[in-house]
Design a protein around this motif. Structure first.
Motif, PDB file in Angstrom:
ATOM      1  N   ASN A 128       0.785  -1.228   0.000  1.00  0.00           N
ATOM      2  CA  ASN A 128       0.000   0.000   0.000  1.00  0.00           C
ATOM      3  C   ASN A 128       0.814   1.274   0.000  1.00  0.00           C
ATOM      4  OD1 ASN A 128      -2.528  -1.211  -0.071  1.00  0.00           O
ATOM      5  ND2 ASN A 128      -2.466  -1.640   2.105  1.00  0.00           N
ATOM      6  N   ALA A 129       2.055   1.209   0.481  1.00  0.00           N
ATOM      7  CA  ALA A 129       2.845   2.436   0.581  1.00  0.00           C
ATOM      8  C   ALA A 129       3.107   3.061  -0.785  1.00  0.00           C
ATOM      9  CB  ALA A 129       4.171   2.153   1.289  1.00  0.00           C
ATOM     10  N   GLN A 189       0.923   3.591  -3.058  1.00  0.00           N
ATOM     11  CA  GLN A 189      -0.212   4.408  -3.452  1.00  0.00           C
ATOM     12  C   GLN A 189      -0.382   5.551  -2.459  1.00  0.00           C
ATOM     13  OE1 GLN A 189      -3.297   1.505  -3.371  1.00  0.00           O
ATOM     14  NE2 GLN A 189      -2.790   0.645  -5.356  1.00  0.00           N
ATOM     15  N   LYS A 190      -0.502   6.762  -2.966  1.00  0.00           N
ATOM     16  CA  LYS A 190      -0.614   7.906  -2.063  1.00  0.00           C
ATOM     17  C   LYS A 190      -2.017   8.461  -1.968  1.00  0.00           C
ATOM     18  CE  LYS A 190       2.443  10.848  -1.223  1.00  0.00           C
ATOM     19  NZ  LYS A 190       3.406  11.979  -1.231  1.00  0.00           N
ATOM     20  N   ASP A 211      -6.160   7.645  -1.975  1.00  0.00           N
ATOM     21  CA  ASP A 211      -7.207   6.642  -1.859  1.00  0.00           C
ATOM     22  C   ASP A 211      -8.548   7.313  -2.138  1.00  0.00           C
ATOM     23  OD1 ASP A 211      -6.028   3.994  -0.297  1.00  0.00           O
ATOM     24  OD2 ASP A 211      -4.943   5.827   0.196  1.00  0.00           O
ATOM     25  N   CYS A 214      -2.146  11.103   1.044  1.00  0.00           N
ATOM     26  CA  CYS A 214      -1.091  11.109   2.053  1.00  0.00           C
ATOM     27  C   CYS A 214      -0.032  12.133   1.663  1.00  0.00           C
ATOM     28  CB  CYS A 214      -0.472   9.721   2.145  1.00  0.00           C
ATOM     29  SG  CYS A 214       1.110   9.668   3.006  1.00  0.00           S
ATOM     30  N   PHE A 266      -5.872   3.909   8.617  1.00  0.00           N
ATOM     31  CA  PHE A 266      -4.566   4.402   8.201  1.00  0.00           C
ATOM     32  C   PHE A 266      -3.746   4.702   9.460  1.00  0.00           C
ATOM     33  CE2 PHE A 266      -7.257   5.673   4.607  1.00  0.00           C
ATOM     34  CZ  PHE A 266      -6.498   5.267   3.521  1.00  0.00           C
ATOM     35  N   ARG A 278      -4.375   0.068   5.895  1.00  0.00           N
ATOM     36  CA  ARG A 278      -3.641   0.540   4.742  1.00  0.00           C
ATOM     37  C   ARG A 278      -2.435   1.358   5.199  1.00  0.00           C
ATOM     38  NH1 ARG A 278      -8.416   2.307   0.414  1.00  0.00           N
ATOM     39  NH2 ARG A 278      -9.840   0.571   0.923  1.00  0.00           N
ATOM     40  N   ARG A 294       0.449   3.874   4.365  1.00  0.00           N
ATOM     41  CA  ARG A 294       0.938   4.905   3.466  1.00  0.00           C
ATOM     42  C   ARG A 294       2.159   5.538   4.118  1.00  0.00           C
ATOM     43  NH1 ARG A 294      -1.964   2.128   1.088  1.00  0.00           N
ATOM     44  NH2 ARG A 294      -3.879   2.633  -0.043  1.00  0.00           N
ATOM     45  N   ASP A 295       2.810   6.424   3.423  1.00  0.00           N
ATOM     46  CA  ASP A 295       4.070   6.989   3.910  1.00  0.00           C
ATOM     47  C   ASP A 295       3.808   8.149   4.880  1.00  0.00           C
ATOM     48  OD1 ASP A 295       6.723   7.373   4.294  1.00  0.00           O
ATOM     49  OD2 ASP A 295       7.152   8.158   2.293  1.00  0.00           O
TER      50      ASP A 295
END
Length: 245
Positions: free
Chosen positions: A20-21, A23-24, A26, A40, A216, A240, A242-243
Motif C-alpha cells: 500500500n505504501a 499508493q498515495k 485513496d 497522504c 490508516f 492501509r 501509506r508513507d
C-alpha cells in the motif's frame, strides 16, 4: 532470470493492495455516490478533496520531513489543525494555501498563537456546510511520564463527516477511554510512535475499540508499523499503510 523476477515483483507491489505504501491517494464513495479523495502528504499531514472542496489537515512544510512545498497544492477551503506542535502547525505552510475565504479550525492554543482561525474545544460540533460537519473529540496522553506531551483537554481530534462518510482524525493521542464513544467510523487515522502517541499494542486496542472499516496508521516515524498490520489480521479492518512517517 533472478533480476527479471525481482523487477516483476516490484512492479506487482505498485499494483497490489498488499504494497500500500506505493499508493498515495485513496478514493472513497459517499452515501450519495460522490467521491472523496484522501492524499497522504506525510507524518500527520493529509489532503481531502470532495465536491470542489479542498481540505487540508495539519499542513506543515519544514516542521516534519520531507520538506513540503504547499505552494504546489490548490488553495484550501477548509484547514483543520489538531494542536500547536511544530509537526502539526506551521504558519508558513498555512500562508501558502489559505485565502481570505479559507475557514481554519484549531484548538485554543493555536488560536492564542495565530488568531487567524476559529478555536474549537473538545465536545464542540460545527457545520462547514450542510454535507460537511465536524465534531471535536479529545486527544491526550494518560500514561505516567507522558502526560506533558499532550495534556488532557488541550488538543483536538476530529470526526469529519462528508456526505455521510465518517472520518476520524485522532491527532496525537493514546488509546483513551473516550474512544469507546466513537462509533460508525468509515476511515480512521490513528497515530503510533513513542513516547508521544500510541504503542503498537495501544494502536491495535484503539482500532478494535473504534472498529473503522479502513484504518490508516499515521504519525508513526520509525515504528515497525507492519507489526500492527499483522496484529490486526482477522479483525475485519482494512489496514492501509501509506508513507505517514
Amino acid at each position: 532470470m533472478m533480476k527479471r523476477s525481482i523487477i516483476g515483483f516490484m512492479a506487482a507491489c505498485f499494483i497490489a493492495t498488499g504494497c500500500n505504501a506505493a499508493q498515495k491517494t485513496d478514493e472513497f464513495t459517499t452515501k450519495s455516490g460522490k467521491t472523496v479523495k484522501i492524499t497522504c502528504i506525510k507524518h500527520a499531514s493529509l489532503e481531502i478533496t470532495y465536491d470542489g472542496v479542498e481540505i487540508q489537515i495539519d499542513p506543515v512544510g519544514v516542521g516534519a520531513k520531507p520538506e513540503t512545498d504547499y505552494g504546489q497544492f490548490p488553495k484550501a477551503n477548509l484547514i483543520l489543525i489538531t494542536h500547536e506542535h511544530r509537526d502539526h502547525f506551521e504558519r508558513e505552510a498555512i500562508a501558502q494555501i489559505r485565502t481570505p475565504a479559507t475557514t481554519i479550525y484549531s484548538n485554543m492554543a493555536v488560536y492564542n498563537m495565530f488568531r487567524n482561525c476559529i478555536a474549537l474545544a473538545n465536545g464542540d460540533s460545527v457545520a462547514y456546510r450542510d454535507d460537511i460537519t465536524l465534531k471535536v473529540v479529545p486527544a491526550y496522553n494518560y500514561s505516567e511520564g507522558r502526560t506533558q506531551f499532550h495534556p488532557k483537554g488541550r488538543d483536538n481530534g476530529y470526526i469529519l463527516t462528508i456526505d455521510g462518510l465518517r472520518i476520524y482524525i485522532a491527532g496525537d493521542t493514546e488509546d483513551i477511554p473516550e474512544m469507546a464513544e466513537i462509533k460508525d467510523i468509515d476511515i480512521a487515522f490513528l497515530p503510533c510512535n513513542q513516547p508521544y502517541t500510541m504503542t503498537i499494542d495501544q494502536l491495535v486496542k484503539a482500532a478494535k475499540t473504534i472498529k473503522p472499516k479502513v484504518l490508516f496508521p499515521y504519525h508513526y516515524s520509525e515504528t515497525p508499523i507492519q507489526q500492527a498490520v499483522m496484529k490486526l489480521g482477522g479483525s475485519g479492518i482494512d489496514v492501509r499503510i501509506r508513507d505517514y512517517k
